[in-house]
Write a protein that holds these residues in place. Structure first.
Motif, PDB file in Angstrom:
ATOM      1  N   ARG A 704       0.828  -1.216   0.000  1.00 38.86           N
ATOM      2  CA  ARG A 704       0.000   0.000   0.000  1.00 38.86           C
ATOM      3  C   ARG A 704       0.858   1.260   0.000  1.00 38.86           C
ATOM      4  NH1 ARG A 704      -5.176  -0.797   4.083  1.00 38.86           N
ATOM      5  NH2 ARG A 704      -6.483  -1.951   2.603  1.00 38.86           N
ATOM      6  N   GLU A 708       1.465   3.928  -3.237  1.00 39.05           N
ATOM      7  CA  GLU A 708       1.072   5.336  -3.092  1.00 39.05           C
ATOM      8  C   GLU A 708       2.261   6.249  -3.389  1.00 39.05           C
ATOM      9  OE1 GLU A 708      -0.751   8.400   0.283  1.00 39.05           O
ATOM     10  OE2 GLU A 708      -0.358   6.296   0.787  1.00 39.05           O
ATOM     11  N   VAL A 740      -5.146  -3.496  -2.182  1.00 36.46           N
ATOM     12  CA  VAL A 740      -4.573  -2.209  -2.588  1.00 36.46           C
ATOM     13  C   VAL A 740      -5.445  -1.549  -3.647  1.00 36.46           C
ATOM     14  CG1 VAL A 740      -2.185  -2.807  -2.010  1.00 36.46           C
ATOM     15  CG2 VAL A 740      -3.123  -3.460  -4.233  1.00 36.46           C
ATOM     16  N   SER A 741      -6.717  -1.754  -3.565  1.00 31.25           N
ATOM     17  CA  SER A 741      -7.607  -1.243  -4.602  1.00 31.25           C
ATOM     18  C   SER A 741      -7.523   0.275  -4.725  1.00 31.25           C
ATOM     19  CB  SER A 741      -9.050  -1.670  -4.324  1.00 31.25           C
ATOM     20  OG  SER A 741      -9.471  -1.195  -3.056  1.00 31.25           O
ATOM     21  N   GLU A 742      -7.414   0.992  -3.587  1.00 32.41           N
ATOM     22  CA  GLU A 742      -7.363   2.453  -3.645  1.00 32.41           C
ATOM     23  C   GLU A 742      -6.071   2.930  -4.308  1.00 32.41           C
ATOM     24  OE1 GLU A 742      -9.731   4.600  -3.046  1.00 32.41           O
ATOM     25  OE2 GLU A 742     -10.987   2.835  -2.700  1.00 32.41           O
ATOM     26  N   GLU A 743      -4.970   2.247  -3.988  1.00 32.31           N
ATOM     27  CA  GLU A 743      -3.680   2.647  -4.571  1.00 32.31           C
ATOM     28  C   GLU A 743      -3.661   2.357  -6.077  1.00 32.31           C
ATOM     29  OE1 GLU A 743      -3.467   2.665  -0.460  1.00 32.31           O
ATOM     30  OE2 GLU A 743      -4.026   0.974  -1.743  1.00 32.31           O
ATOM     31  N   ARG A 745      -6.312   2.253  -7.940  1.00 26.98           N
ATOM     32  CA  ARG A 745      -7.242   3.226  -8.516  1.00 26.98           C
ATOM     33  C   ARG A 745      -6.565   4.583  -8.715  1.00 26.98           C
ATOM     34  NH1 ARG A 745     -12.274   2.060  -8.363  1.00 26.98           N
ATOM     35  NH2 ARG A 745     -11.989   0.872  -6.437  1.00 26.98           N
ATOM     36  N   PHE A 746      -5.697   4.963  -7.765  1.00 21.56           N
ATOM     37  CA  PHE A 746      -4.977   6.237  -7.880  1.00 21.56           C
ATOM     38  C   PHE A 746      -4.055   6.215  -9.114  1.00 21.56           C
ATOM     39  CE2 PHE A 746      -1.047   8.637  -6.860  1.00 21.56           C
ATOM     40  CZ  PHE A 746      -1.590   9.914  -6.893  1.00 21.56           C
ATOM     41  N   THR A 749      -6.281   6.460 -12.161  1.00 23.93           N
ATOM     42  CA  THR A 749      -6.823   7.808 -12.311  1.00 23.93           C
ATOM     43  C   THR A 749      -5.758   8.769 -12.831  1.00 23.93           C
ATOM     44  OG1 THR A 749      -8.337   7.387 -10.470  1.00 23.93           O
ATOM     45  CG2 THR A 749      -8.023   9.681 -11.123  1.00 23.93           C
ATOM     46  N   SER A 788     -11.046  -7.558  -7.264  1.00 21.52           N
ATOM     47  CA  SER A 788     -10.869  -6.812  -6.011  1.00 21.52           C
ATOM     48  C   SER A 788     -10.155  -5.488  -6.211  1.00 21.52           C
ATOM     49  CB  SER A 788     -10.082  -7.666  -5.009  1.00 21.52           C
ATOM     50  OG  SER A 788      -8.760  -7.916  -5.502  1.00 21.52           O
ATOM     51  N   ALA A 789      -9.331  -5.378  -7.241  1.00 18.56           N
ATOM     52  CA  ALA A 789      -8.626  -4.121  -7.501  1.00 18.56           C
ATOM     53  C   ALA A 789      -8.826  -3.752  -8.967  1.00 18.56           C
ATOM     54  CB  ALA A 789      -7.129  -4.267  -7.190  1.00 18.56           C
TER      55      ALA A 789
END
Length: 849
Positions: A704, A708, A740-743, A745-746, A749, A788-789
């Motif tokens: 994670r 990031e 680590v889906s948010e990472e 996704r970042f 994006t 999941s990611a």
């Protein structure tokens, strides 16, 4: 009070083991004396060998320098006739056979003679005399291999220049030998064979020191003779070529009016700046920096796919500054096959005022060939004088360009900065004040696992060469600024005679060919008035800046600017569209055949054998696929700085392995379990080519926090419009333990492509048994990871394509693959190539890590 009584005296000799101890002691003393004697004799013999070895080196070096100095001037007439004889002898197949076999043959004769001499009759003076001759011959061959790395062009140049250039070439070869396997094998065994002969001769009780010295003297003389004769032949061969060039230009100059016509009379001045030994990548890095600092980008066109006709000065500029009859076939014709009109002679016939300014050594052959029809200026220089920098000759050239006059001017300036001995050819203030990012990199970060005798020498070359490129770039900015102040239309054209492999230290030597030695920069600048008068030519140049071009056709472009047409359609950079034939470089004749480097993907020409160059071999693979798919092919494991620079010649995409270290606020390029070399991802990203290039970044320690940090790091270096070409590959392990889906996704994006790594071994086993329980379970686990990611691609080994096909995925999830078995274009899986976003193939290099 003590009472003393008589006591019998016990003698040591009465001990039962005394005789044994005495024998051991005596034997020890005798062996110690023998060992000491043997040790000192060994030291004496070794010192004797080292002394003779150094004497041989010094004497060979002295004779070599003397030969080069005597070669010029009054001996040219004698050499001219000798050269013709040498060229005739060269055509013999017997000579070609001997050239390719004499070193290995003499090596084995030497070894067999040594064995036979020691096992037969060691006292035979005749046996060791024979062995001495063989050993000396092989030792001479080793020296010939060593000095051969100059290349014939280097011999030609140093024979007509000052002693500093001579010494610079010699030390470049000594500090930067080419350690190929075959050469290391031959040199090692030659050295051991010769040393074995020396030691056995000196230890033999049948030989005195004087007799040993006598045989060594004979061996030394024979070695020197072989060295001088071997290199004399190479220099004579090149001198013969000079006479061929001169005859070709003289014959063609008689028919210029019949072959060319003027097709315009626009007022313009053309300034041609010819660089010396300029590496394309290093130059463009420095030039981009200089033009950005000066704000001088308007009117500037940089061409990014240009090669020289040869890796050596004389044959390259002969073709670049003369007009060829057939744009393709002339590339594989010898220079004496047909007369080639000189660009200068053509312009003089059409009333151009031509001037030649050079900072090349006294009596350089290029100004002798092309400057003979112009006003030639050169700074004063002699053997004892300090080397002159380009500044003096450039000042005179710019003064001539600025001088009043109505006649159109064509001014050529031939630089010397960039020549071997890099720091010696530019002002010391430039060297001291300018720093480059590479200066802080350790040897391993640049060169990987490459072996080197002197690492500091390699690093010194890089530092000095970067300074030279900065110096040359500054000179070009100065020319552009002066042109901006002129009221006349003026055009600057910069190109180099050939490339330079400043990384490996082999310069432009053709015996070790690679892309860096023939890829050259080409820059054209139109001042404000020229952009107005020559607007179509300027727009065409912008459209052609990515075209595949060769300096073989440089005269076409210069004649087009001078508004002169030839008997065939000109392959001019200032005409749109530009359709050039496949490019060929460095045509050479040796070992009884013609050889050439085939740069572009094409069938070989009959009777001209291809020279293997790894960068161009891989470029063949890249160019063998449809143009829209070429950016898909990536070079595998580019984890050293030098390999990265080399791979850009063939690939628009490189794969690198990175380890993220947020605590150090840095990301390092290496593949565990190897250790970090200090090469950072930022250093690599800073030197990405200007063209639409991509990268495959394999994150070896994804988590994670690391992902990031990686996203913020990449956003600093990669513009938003280029991020779609960057693939971030994330392995399993920690990813499965910590979502680590948010990472991810970042990263998505931000514009990057993010891929899930399909474990190789499991993927191959899955493909081999798709219906097994373990395979089904494995595919289910991967499917869950893709859900999941927000990954948008899946990366896998080509051998696991069956497993990847069975994995259910969203249509938005694309494929990426690697195939380390690819060696030729036919090895590519064409069907899979149409289905993937990136296709990773191997790329071998001297700088692996």
């Amino acid at each position: 009070m003590l009472k003393v009584t008589n006591c019998p005296i016990v003698s040591v000799k009465s001990f039962p083991h005394y005789r044994l101890v005495q024998s051991v002691e005596a034997a020890f003393n005798v062996n110690l004396l023998k060992f000491r004697s043997l040790f000192f004799r060994s030291i004496k013999s070794l010192s004797f060998f080292v002394a003779w070895f150094l004497f041989l080196c010094f004497l060979s070096f002295t004779v070599f320098l003397l030969f080069l100095i005597l070669l010029s001037g009054p001996f040219e007439g004698w050499l001219s006739s000798l050269a013709q004889t040498a060229m005739t002898i060269k055509a013999s197949k017997l000579i070609a056979l001997l050239q390719s076999t004499y070193c290995p043959l003499l090596l084995w004769i030497s070894i067999c003679s040594l064995i036979a001499g020691r096992l037969g009759n060691p006292a035979s003076r005749r046996t060791f005399a024979t062995v001495a001759v063989y050993a000396a011959l092989v030792f001479g061959c080793m020296f010939s291999y060593f000095f051969k790395d100059f290349g014939v062009d280097s011999f030609s140049e140093v024979s007509r220049t000052d002693y500093r250039s001579v010494i610079s070439f010699c030390f470049q070869s000594i500090y930067s030998p080419v350690l190929t396997r075959s050469r290391m094998f031959i040199s090692t065994f030659v050295f051991l064979a010769f040393m074995l002969y020396i030691l056995t001769s000196c230890y033999s009780r049948f030989y005195s020191a004087s007799r040993c010295a006598k045989y060594l003297s004979h061996a030394t003389v024979i070695a020197i003779v072989i060295l001088v004769v071997h290199d004399l032949y190479g220099d004579i061969e090149q001198f013969a070529g000079y006479n061929v060039y001169r005859s070709s230009l003289n014959a063609a100059s008689k028919h210029i009016k019949e072959s060319f016509i003027a097709n315009g009379n626009q007022d313009v001045d053309i300034f041609v700046y010819i660089g010396e030994s300029t590496n394309s990548t290093a130059f463009y890095q420095a030039f981009k920096s200089q033009t950005q600092e000066a704000g001088a980008a308007e009117g500037l066109v940089a061409f990014d796919d240009v090669i020289s006709p040869h890796s050596h000065t004389l044959p390259s500029l002969f073709r670049a500054l003369s007009f060829n009859r057939d744009s393709f076939q002339d590339q594989v014709k010898s220079d004496d096959s047909s007369p080639r009109p000189s660009l200068i002679d053509v312009l003089n016939k059409f009333s151009w005022h031509t001037e030649w300014f050079t900072n090349q050594p006294e009596n350089d052959w290029i100004s002798g060939l092309f400057g003979r029809s112009s006003t030639v200026y050169r700074p004063s220089r002699n053997l004892a004088a300090h080397p002159t920098f380009d500044t003096e000759a450039l000042d005179s050239a710019l003064s001539s360009l600025e001088a009043d006059g109505t006649q159109r001017k064509f001014v050529i300036f031939h630089s010397f900065a960039g020549h071997a001995g890099y720091c010696e050819n530019i002002p010391l203030s430039i060297v001291a004040n300018r720093q480059f990012p590479e200066d802080s990199l350790p040897f391993k970060a640049i060169y990987g696992d490459m072996l080197a005798i002197s690492q500091e020498r390699f690093l010194h070359n890089i530092r000095c060469y970067n300074q030279v490129m900065h110096f040359v770039s500054g000179n070009l900015v100065r020319v552009m600024r002066q042109m901006n102040r002129s009221s006349r239309p003026q055009i600057l054209v910069y190109f180099s005679d050939h490339g330079e492999d400043y990384l490996s230290g082999t310069g432009h030597d053709s015996s070790v060919p690679n892309a860096m030695k023939i890829e050259v920069p080409l820059v054209v600048y139109f001042n404000k008035q020229a952009r107005r008068v020559f607007q179509p030519q300027y727009r065409a140049a912008l459209n052609n800046r990515h075209a595949a071009y060769s300096l073989q056709w440089m005269t076409d472009s210069l004649l087009d600017l001078a508004q002169v047409s030839g008997t065939r359609n000109l392959l001019s950079l200032f005409r749109d569209p530009l359709n050039t034939p496949p490019r060929i470089s460095s045509l050479r004749y040796y070992a009884g055949h013609y050889h050439a480097i085939y740069v572009d993907n094409q069938p070989t020409v009959p009777d001209v054998l291809p020279v293997l160059v790894e960068e161009f071999a891989k470029r063949d693979s890249v160019q063998s696929v449809p143009e829209q798919n070429r950016a898909i092919l990536c070079a595998h494991r580019v984890d050293s700085y030098a390999k990265f620079l080399n791979s850009t010649s063939a690939f628009d995409c490189q794969e690198i392995d990175v380890v993220v270290t947020p605590k150090e606020n840095e990301i390092y390029v290496f593949h565990p379990p190897k250790s970090s070399t200090g090469l950072t991802l930022g250093m690599v990203l800073t030197h990405l080519p200007e063209s639409e290039s991509g990268m495959w970044v394999d994150v070896k320690n994804a988590s994670r926090d690391n992902l990031e940090f990686l996203g913020k790091y990449l956003n600093r270096y990669i513009p938003a419009e280029k991020r779609a070409h960057f693939l971030i590959e994330i392995s399993g392990g920690d990813i499965e333990k910590h979502l680590v889906s948010e990472e991810v996704r970042f990263l998505r994006t931000s514009g990057f492509s993010v891929s899930y790594y399909l474990p190789t071994d499991e993927g191959i086993r899955c493909a081999a048994a798709l219906s097994s329980g373990s395979a089904v379970e494995f595919r289910h686990r991967v499917e869950q990871m893709l859900i999941s990611a927000p990954y948008n691609s899946l990366s896998f080994d080509r051998r696991a394509v069956g497993c990847a096909s069975a994995i259910h995925r969203d249509k938005q999830v694309h494929w990426n693959t690697w195939d380390l078995s690819v060696r030729t274009p036919s090895d590519l899986d064409r069907g899979l190539l149409e289905q993937v976003d990136k296709y990773l193939i191997p790329y071998s290099s001297t700088y692996e890590y």
